[in-house]
Enzyme design. Structure first.
Site, PDB file in Angstrom:
ATOM      1  N   ALA A   1       2.617  95.438  44.773  1.00 57.88           N
ATOM      2  CA  ALA A   1       3.523  96.393  44.129  1.00 57.88           C
ATOM      3  C   ALA A   1       3.859  95.974  42.699  1.00 57.88           C
ATOM      4  O   ALA A   1       3.412  94.936  42.199  1.00 57.88           O
ATOM      5  CB  ALA A   1       4.792  96.538  44.962  1.00 57.88           C
ATOM      6  N   HIS A   2       4.699  96.771  42.053  1.00 57.76           N
ATOM      7  CA  HIS A   2       5.022  96.559  40.638  1.00 57.76           C
ATOM      8  C   HIS A   2       5.790  95.257  40.407  1.00 57.76           C
ATOM      9  O   HIS A   2       6.604  94.836  41.216  1.00 57.76           O
ATOM     10  CB  HIS A   2       5.811  97.749  40.063  1.00 57.76           C
ATOM     11  CG  HIS A   2       7.060  98.092  40.812  1.00 57.76           C
ATOM     12  ND1 HIS A   2       7.469  99.394  41.004  1.00 57.76           N
ATOM     13  CD2 HIS A   2       7.989  97.332  41.415  1.00 57.76           C
ATOM     14  CE1 HIS A   2       8.595  99.398  41.681  1.00 57.76           C
ATOM     15  NE2 HIS A   2       8.927  98.156  41.942  1.00 57.76           N
TER      16      HIS A   2
END
Length: 350
Positions: free
Chosen positions: A237-238
């Site tokens: 994820a980010h």
């Protein structure tokens, strides 16, 4: 690329006994090997496999005392030596420099020397593709992407705008690098998308498996450290930071802003909640869960929630003992009921 047995022995720094001039063309398992194949055994228990195999050469541990009627290379670490030899016997398939007629290359893109670009590839405006890199069929490169030398992007890989990729990187089929992260803010009965305008940095010699995704940072970067190997179907994820030489098995999910240190090993199907921190050298067993904000210190961990392995084993032992404990409680209940019956009878006689 075929090698003589003596060349392999020199390559892996091994001690050779037997014919050194025979040509080896491939690596194989003992059961499937032919006269031009290389196999390895880890200890004396593999002697019968090596002896019965049709292999042309055997890599064995230095302490291997048995003698077999085929060339033998003794090394300190047979599996490592076998892997080194395999990488030379089976190098990346060399493709001549070519840009397929169906590929779409933006005018402002820069393509290095000896680059292979396959059918239906797209390279966006301002992007750079380094020397010797291969873009297999269907690869999509966005705008402003920088890809280093000697990378291999397999079929249908997507690299979104502004991503930075180092040298020697391998992206397997279907991988998506730099898609927008998953972040929303609640507004009553609706969800507002939080800005996802950062980037992804993939350092040198990283390998990312088929259909894995690495999301761009929200406002900063998502970074994958040098030499890290990521299996198929992994979600990063980010704003995640993954260190150097990390190994992540299939079906792992890493939530936003997680930090994983150098030289960690993560078993398959492990889940990381957001803002967790994993120190250098940690090993996490398969199907574990790291809860939000958890700081996992050095050692081996496993379980849901993740625990030090000694504690996890102790709790598992307690759980396995529950059926016996249940039976003991049932028997104690029977004893208690009999005692109550005797007490009631005694009270009645008085």
């Amino acid at each position: 690329m075929p090698l003589t047995i003596s060349e392999i022995a020199e390559l892996v720094d091994g001690e050779l006994t037997g014919n050194s001039d025979e040509l080896i063309r491939s690596v194989s398992s003992p059961q499937n090997a032919g006269p031009h194949d290389l196999i390895f055994i880890s200890d004396e228990s593999g002697f019968s496999f090596a002896e019965d195999s049709a292999a042309g050469c055997v890599i064995a541990p230095m302490a291997f005392a048995s003698s077999i009627e085929k060339p033998l290379i003794r090394v300190l670490d047979p599996k490592k030596a076998f892997a080194i030899a395999g990488s030379h016997l089976h190098p990346r398939k060399d493709r001549p420099a070519e840009i397929h007629p169906s590929a779409v290359i933006a005018k402002g893109a820069r393509i290095g020397d000896n680059v292979f670009i396959g059918a239906f590839c797209c390279v966006g405006e301002g992007s750079e593709v380094g020397d010797g890199t291969h873009l297999r069929a269907g690869v999509k490169i966005g705008n402003g992407v920088k890809i280093g030398p000697n990378c291999t992007l397999h079929q249908n890989v997507t690299v979104e705008d502004g991503v930075l990729i180092g040298s020697g990187v391998i992206l397997k089929s279907g991988a998506v690098i730099g898609s927008k992260g998953f972040g929303f803010v609640r507004d009553g009965q609706s969800l507002i998308k939080f800005p996802q305008i950062g980037t992804v940095v993939i350092e040198d010699d990283v390998e990312i498996g088929a259909n894995s995704c690495v999301d761009r940072g929200a406002l900063g970067e998502t970074r994958i450290g040098e030499g890290t190997k990521i299996d198929n179907l992994v979600q990063i994820a980010h704003n995640v930071k993954i260190g150097k030489r990390v190994v992540i098995a299939a079906l792992v999910g890493v939530s936003g802003s997680v930090e994983i240190g150098d030289d960690c090993v993560v078993g398959g199907q492990t889940g990381f909640a957001d803002h967790t921190k994993i120190e250098d050298g940690v090993v996490i067993g398969a199907k574990s869960a790291v809860f939000p904000g958890k700081h996992v210190r050095s050692g081996v961990w496993a379980g849901i929630p993740v625990l030090p392995i000694s504690e996890y084993k102790r709790l598992n032992a307690h759980i396995r003992a529950l059926p016996r404990l249940r039976e003991e409680v049932r028997e104690l209940g029977e004893v208690l009921r009999r005692l109550e019956s005797l007490v009631q009878k005694g009270s009645g006689e008085e």
